[in-house]
Design an enzyme around this catalytic site. Structure first.
Site, mmCIF file in Angstrom:
data_model
loop_
_atom_site.group_PDB
_atom_site.id
_atom_site.type_symbol
_atom_site.label_atom_id
_atom_site.label_comp_id
_atom_site.label_asym_id
_atom_site.label_seq_id
_atom_site.Cartn_x
_atom_site.Cartn_y
_atom_site.Cartn_z
ATOM 1 N N ARG A 159 0.818 -1.227 0.000
ATOM 2 C CA ARG A 159 0.000 0.000 0.000
ATOM 3 C C ARG A 159 0.845 1.267 0.000
ATOM 4 O O ARG A 159 0.617 2.190 -0.771
ATOM 5 C CB ARG A 159 -0.914 0.009 1.241
ATOM 6 N N ARG A 241 11.292 -0.036 8.441
ATOM 7 C CA ARG A 241 11.849 -0.377 9.746
ATOM 8 C C ARG A 241 13.360 -0.301 9.646
ATOM 9 O O ARG A 241 13.952 -0.730 8.643
ATOM 10 C CB ARG A 241 11.412 -1.785 10.181
ATOM 11 N N GLU A 270 16.657 1.743 17.142
ATOM 12 C CA GLU A 270 15.783 2.808 17.607
ATOM 13 C C GLU A 270 15.498 2.682 19.109
ATOM 14 O O GLU A 270 15.253 1.563 19.554
ATOM 15 C CB GLU A 270 14.469 2.691 16.817
ATOM 16 N N HIS A 288 11.185 8.886 13.526
ATOM 17 C CA HIS A 288 10.056 7.986 13.247
ATOM 18 C C HIS A 288 8.721 8.746 13.204
ATOM 19 O O HIS A 288 7.799 8.459 13.980
ATOM 20 C CB HIS A 288 10.003 6.836 14.278
ATOM 21 N N GLY A 290 6.816 8.979 10.410
ATOM 22 C CA GLY A 290 6.096 8.562 9.199
ATOM 23 C C GLY A 290 4.603 8.843 9.209
ATOM 24 O O GLY A 290 4.051 9.408 8.268
HETATM 25 C C1 DGY Z 1 3.716 2.052 11.792
HETATM 26 O O1 DGY Z 1 2.501 2.278 11.899
HETATM 27 O O2 DGY Z 1 4.160 0.919 11.677
HETATM 28 C C2 DGY Z 1 4.629 3.221 11.758
HETATM 29 O O3 DGY Z 1 5.947 2.860 11.778
HETATM 30 C C3 DGY Z 1 4.308 4.188 12.867
HETATM 31 O O4 DGY Z 1 3.112 4.763 12.572
#
Ligand code: DGY
Length: 327
Positions: A159, A241, A270, A288, A290
């Site tokens: 996605r 990751r 991390e 992190h 995202g």
């Molecule tokens: C996830 O959802 O896996 C992201 O790394 C953090 O939102």
């Protein structure tokens, strides 16, 4: 004692989904900014009917055992679930869920932001100006890499990878992808993407954006060998990751001019960030972030709560990871 379900949320989440959860459950939110130390976590999970976890907590047989037999669901507040041993949840009769879809576009935005920041040396330029050094416009000053009409290689075309491809298309980029699965022709056509093997992706891409899950197979997928195959002008972006990238090898490649730049949202150990990366001007690092927008964090919280309610009601949660547990 209340007969309402007893729910633990391991870190503060957005207010609206939290209120929704509280409308039906007795909720404890753990307020530690640096996460819950493991020994404390094993205590605070005891007697919970449901637990909303973060990617920072390891969910395994030990934790499930500590929680007790009344536990019905582990609802991860993340799409990634490498922190959860799903087979342990299934063995314990506990539903496991994640929060896919709702963060796809936001995470793709972050990947593109890192790509552009790294390619056009935005972070470096900002640091330079803030340092107060004298400067004047110069024809050779801080030259970056063009983005438009270049080739982007997307490693992992799920996605989020596909959402990055849609953005790349708007920049007139060629999109290639490497994935174990060949996408249907209509999906490829919509994304304007062509499947290639990993070596071709590494050799042909001006930008490589990583969107694989973390599994034993993808750990250090991007290491010294991969970097040798990439163009010296290439930019690497990772929003998946951290352990998918061998950071020491990345720092060596960047320092030696084997790659132009990297944009990283996630890290191998991390929250530690490899000091070798921090020492390099051609690395953009963010903590992190995202999926870190107001709308998306509300949507992730809402989906986690919806999953909890479904499990407490004995129905199938919308984004269940182990449907087999329902029999
Ligand atoms: C996830 O959802 O896996 C992201 O790394 C953090 O939102």
């Amino acid at each position: 004692m209340s007969d309402r379900p007893n729910v633990l949320v391991t870190r503060p989440i957005m207010e609206v989904p939290l209120r929704t959860l509280e409308s039906r459950c007795d909720v404890t939110v753990h307020e530690n900014d640096f996460g819950i130390p493991r020994d404390e976590l094993l205590k605070v999970v005891q007697g919970r009917d449901a637990i909303i976890t973060m990617l920072t907590e390891k969910v395994d047989a030990e934790l499930l055992g500590a929680a007790g037999p009344q536990l019905k669901i582990i609802a991860n507040h993340a799409v990634g679930f490498d922190n959860i041993t799903v087979t342990d949840c299934t063995a314990a009769g506990v539903v496991a869920t994640n929060t896919p879809d709702v963060l796809t576009e936001t995470t793709a935005d972050t990947a593109f932001a890192l790509l552009m920041t790294a390619a056009r040396r935005v972070g470096e330029g900002e640091r330079f100006l803030r340092s107060g050094q004298p400067w004047i416009w110069g024809p050779l000053m801080m030259l970056g890499q063009d983005i438009h009409h270049k080739t982007i290689g997307i490693a992992g075309f799920g996605r989020i990878g596909q959402a990055v491809a849609r953005r790349a298309k708007g920049f007139g980029m060629q999109v290639i992808y490497a994935d174990a699965i060949q996408l249907p022709a209509e999906v490829e056509a919509e994304a304007g993407a062509r499947r290639v093997d990993m070596d071709t992706l590494l050799a042909e891409s001006d930008f490589v954006s990583i969107h694989t899950n973390l599994t034993p197979e993808t750990r250090h997928l991007f290491g010294a060998e991969a970097f040798k195959k990439m163009k010296p002008s290439a930019v690497l972006v990772n929003t998946s990751r951290g352990p998918v990238v061998d950071e020491d090898a990345l720092a060596d490649a960047l320092a030696a001019g084997g790659l132009f730049a990297a944009g990283l949202d996630v890290f191998e150990k991390e929250p530690e960030v490899n000091p070798k990366l921090l020492a390099l001007e051609n690395v953009v690092v963010i903590p992190h972030l995202g999926s870190a927008t107001v709308d998306t964090r509300n949507a992730m919280g809402a989906l986690a709560v919806e999953n909890v309610f479904a499990a407490l009601d004995g129905t199938c949660p919308p984004t269940i990871l182990n449907p087999e547990v329902l029999g």
